[in-house]
Enzyme design. Structure first.
Site, mmCIF file in Angstrom:
data_model
loop_
_atom_site.group_PDB
_atom_site.id
_atom_site.type_symbol
_atom_site.label_atom_id
_atom_site.label_comp_id
_atom_site.label_asym_id
_atom_site.label_seq_id
_atom_site.Cartn_x
_atom_site.Cartn_y
_atom_site.Cartn_z
ATOM 1 N N SER A 24 1.998 39.215 36.450
ATOM 2 C CA SER A 24 0.810 39.468 35.636
ATOM 3 C C SER A 24 0.444 40.943 35.679
ATOM 4 O O SER A 24 0.721 41.639 36.662
ATOM 5 C CB SER A 24 -0.380 38.651 36.140
ATOM 6 O OG SER A 24 -0.998 39.286 37.259
ATOM 7 N N ASP A 25 -0.174 41.424 34.600
ATOM 8 C CA ASP A 25 -0.814 42.731 34.720
ATOM 9 C C ASP A 25 -1.945 42.594 35.731
ATOM 10 O O ASP A 25 -2.432 41.494 36.023
ATOM 11 C CB ASP A 25 -1.336 43.203 33.360
ATOM 12 C CG ASP A 25 -1.390 44.728 33.268
ATOM 13 O OD1 ASP A 25 -1.438 45.382 34.314
ATOM 14 O OD2 ASP A 25 -1.379 45.258 32.146
ATOM 15 N N CYS A 26 -2.368 43.711 36.286
ATOM 16 C CA CYS A 26 -3.230 43.670 37.459
ATOM 17 C C CYS A 26 -4.637 43.207 37.116
ATOM 18 O O CYS A 26 -5.339 43.846 36.327
ATOM 19 C CB CYS A 26 -3.235 45.028 38.141
ATOM 20 S SG CYS A 26 -1.602 45.471 38.730
ATOM 21 N N ALA A 79 -5.190 40.479 35.491
ATOM 22 C CA ALA A 79 -5.187 39.749 34.226
ATOM 23 C C ALA A 79 -5.579 38.289 34.424
ATOM 24 O O ALA A 79 -6.282 37.710 33.582
ATOM 25 C CB ALA A 79 -3.815 39.839 33.568
#
Length: 766
Positions: free
Chosen positions: A281-283, A285
């Protein structure tokens, strides 16, 4: 089945992420585990090490700052490492001693302007070699969250400079080359690359909408045609080791919770399962997908429910930064939000990635010999300079004013502007520490030029205008270094307008009024150059983007003719009025009513179009008469199915276009042959043109003629319908080489027969 509640994670070791520590497969706790058998299949090796863990240990390692498993000799591991255009400063990487510097290539937007895929592969190889050397010396880890392949849809986007540009096909080909360089030829990965941000991510913060809560409403046609191709390349065709899911939602579902994106498309339709690749995941997200302030509030899920939904949907590792609360997979598991099967699958995917990168293969395995001697080499320095030179674009050159001669007696140069003497600004975002920083003033003085330098404004105010005028009056030529930088366009910050900064424009007007020749060198992504085109005495404009550690040298080499410009714009230069015509959050590509459309394919009123770029010489192009003028669709498909090992019809090769390029001018130069396709075939409306093929020819001498073939595949001829299916249509097609139309050469041909679906797109759930 969901296992009973397990213990919390607070008793586990406190992780330290100074850098990777490889497991000891010779005498450590895992020595008899199958994971240490380098001859065993990677999936079996990964399954074996995961099976050796208890659930406490498994759950603790579902996040980027993974504590490892000390009982098994698995050290802490930080999955967050960055290397967008060189090893970067971030929490997974430690700098110092022999690893105090790494090559900083130009930012992706500038490398995108090279249209030189072999060069991009070489760049990826050097970045990954240095990254692996850092890792082997406990200063980094084995996976790197690069490249950013999102198409640069809107000129206001704060992160557009991190991408290769606005064209999905160009980004796709750039990604193919870069990932190949990063991961290597296999079977062991040099490092694990991560294509990001999946999908339709291109907004930071605008008008109260942020990347944490933006719902990108995208038609199936636009999704398949524009937002997906770079990721299709990464996953289906390049078999990238990892993909990062984005902050935004796509058509109502947060990307990191969406089984349609991560399972139906990514893993099932694109068959991204052959190496059990993983999604990160993006941080934060996943945090912002839940019912927190400023987030998506998807189905009013609490954080634990969002964690579970993410893992069940196919996200295997959750990054936590600083904005949200650190994810606690154990709490989510105890709340029965995801299954034991999903937990084991996520861990197995991550560890298979490490297996394929040689993590368990011992000190004599491939790439483990890389060290300090492989960092900051002269070959790498030379390539960084060459990449900058190839990526700089000559936008205007009235009366062939450039290049200026270094042999001019008494030549004095006024160098004015906010980045003329500030090399750090040339690096761009996600940068590391370079071995040196060569700004334009330093480079000019090294050439023996007499330089009269004055700083200039970035935004408002005209700076010390009197000092600039005085310096210009003492000089023969004025070089103005303007545009924008990473304080204006950046992650978490979009622009509201794209006009030239008013303070810079005022100063430029004053300098142009002096009657001396003015050269403008523009940094950053694009601003509206219209006012400059009518100012007297502005003889030349160059766009440099973010040219990296050798950017100043590259700029001065081009200005003085030590190198010749051949870069092409990777994104449209729009007029400043565009931002009032196109709502930022409108994801549609095609024009409709007062909405003007996006990119060169649909928007006709560019200040400078995608693909524009001038030279110091003249070229002529001819297309061979041997190229056929009629093709049978049925025969194209049949011959591909019978004569090749192509798995996907889109990848079937089409007849290469033989061209002859002649340098009819007086200077040696590269030439980029851009092939644009147009025609009235497929669904309406029809694009103005579409980039279908390209090739960079190197160092043609005056009078030299070179033959080449423009290679392409059926994907370049196909169109996407409203359902998202990719279809090869009968009709009349015209290929134009170069821009603007009619280009330097063109050929028209016909596809006959019935249309054929090359790719049938899976539909989302109702």
């Amino acid at each position: 089945m969901i296992s009973p509640p397990i213990l919390g994670l607070l008793s586990l070791i406190t992780p330290v992420w100074a850098g990777i520590r490889y497991p000891d497969c010779a005498s450590g706790p895992l020595r008899s585990n199958l994971v240490c058998d380098a001859t065993a299949p990677p999936d079996a090796r990964a399954s074996a090490v995961v099976a050796a863990m208890n659930n406490n240990e498994k759950l603790a390692n579902l996040i980027n700052n993974a504590p490892g498993v000390s009982r098994l000799g698995l050290a802490a591991y930080q999955w967050w490492n960055e290397a967008l255009h060189g090893v970067a400063i971030n929490r997974g990487i430690t700098w110092g001693d022999q690893f105090s510097a790494a090559i900083q290539f130009p930012q992706a937007i500038t490398t995108g302007a090279t249209f030189n895929d072999p060069l991009i592969e070489q760049m990826g190889t050097i970045i990954a070699t240095e990254a692996r050397a850092f890792a082997n010396n406990q200063r980094a880890h084995l996976d790197f969250w690069t490249p950013n392949v999102n198409p640069f849809r809107d000129p206001r986007w704060g992160r557009g400079h991190e991408t290769p540009g606005e064209d999905a096909f160009r980004n796709k080909k750039w990604a193919e080359a870069f990932v190949k360089g990063m991961q290597g030829p296999g079977p062991t990965h040099r490092v694990i690359a991560t294509c990001k941000h999946y999908a339709a991510y291109d907004l930071e913060n605008t008008g109260g909408t942020t990347r944490f809560n933006f719902n990108a409403k995208v038609s199936m046609q636009d999704l398949v045609e524009y937002y997906m191709p770079p990721f299709q390349q990464c996953a289906r065709d390049s078999k990238v080791g990892s993909i990062m899911c984005a902050y935004n939602a796509v058509n109502g579902v947060p990307a990191c919770l969406d089984p349609y994106l991560m399972d139906t498309i990514l893993r099932k339709h694109w068959n991204w399962t052959d190496a059990n690749q993983y999604v990160v995941s993006d941080c934060d997200a996943v945090y912002y997908a839940s019912n927190v302030s400023g987030g998506h509030r998807y189905k009013n899920m609490n954080y634990n429910a969002a964690i579970g939904a993410s893992i069940e949907a196919g996200c295997d590792n959750m990054c936590w930064a600083t904005r949200g609360t650190q994810p606690n997979p154990a709490n989510a598991f105890n709340a029965r939000t995801f299954s034991q099967q999903a937990l084991d699958k996520a861990l197995t995917r991550q560890f298979e990635g490490l297996v394929r990168a040689g993590y368990f293969d011992g000190a004599n395995s491939q790439y483990r010999n890389l060290g300090a001697a492989d960092v900051n080499t002269q070959v790498a320095r030379d390539l960084a300079l060459r990449t900058a030179e190839e990526g700089i674009v000559l936008l205007k050159n009235d009366d062939n004013y450039l290049p200026i001669s270094l042999n001019t007696t008494g030549l004095q140069v006024a160098m004015v502007g906010f980045w003329a003497n500030t090399a750090d600004k040339m690096l761009g975002g996600y940068s590391g520490t370079p071995p040196f920083r060569h700004d334009p003033v330093t480079a000019a003085r090294a050439m023996g030029l007499t330089v009269n330098y004055v700083n200039g404004p970035l935004n408002q105010g005209a700076g010390d205008m009197n000092a600039a005028v005085t310096a210009a009056q003492r000089s023969s030529v004025i070089i103005f270094f303007g545009g924008i930088d990473n304080t204006v366009e950046k992650e978490s910050g979009d622009r509201s307008g794209i006009a030239w900064p008013s303070g810079q424009l005022s100063l430029l007007q004053r300098l142009a009024d002096l009657g001396k020749p003015v050269i403008v060198v523009r940094m950053g992504t694009h601003v509206d150059d219209t006012p400059l085109l009518s100012l007297p005495n502005i003889k030349a404009i160059l766009w440099a983007g973010y040219p990296g550690q050798s950017g100043g040298t590259a700029v001065m080499n081009l200005i003085t003719g030590l190198a010749s410009p051949a870069g092409r714009l990777p994104a449209t230069v729009y007029p400043s009025s565009y931002t009032s015509q196109a709502t930022y959050t409108n994801m549609a590509l095609r024009p409709s009513g007062s909405y003007p459309g996006r990119t060169y394919k649909w928007y006709p009123n560019a200040v400078f179009p995608f693909g524009h770029g001038l030279h110091y010489t003249n070229f002529s192009v001819a297309i061979s008469r041997s190229f056929p003028r009629t093709f049978s669709i049925a025969e194209l498909i049949s011959s591909c199915q019978q004569g090749s090992k192509v798995r996907y019809l889109e990848q079937c090769p089409f007849a290469a276009v033989p061209i002859t390029v002649m340098n009819s001018g007086q200077r040696q130069s590269d030439y980029v042959a851009l092939g644009f396709l147009s025609g009235t075939y497929g669904p309406t409306p029809y694009p103005i043109k579409s980039l279908a093929t390209y090739k960079r020819l190197g160092a043609l001498k005056p009078g030299e003629m070179e033959t080449a073939e423009l290679e392409w595949k059926l994907e370049s001829l196909a169109r996407v319908d409203s359902r998202g299916d990719t279809i090869l249509y009968p009709g009349t097609y015209t290929l134009v080489v170069d821009t603007p139309s009619p280009g330097l050469a063109n050929v028209t041909f016909v596809l006959e027969g019935e249309q054929v679906v090359l790719d049938r797109w899976p539909q989302p759930p109702a």
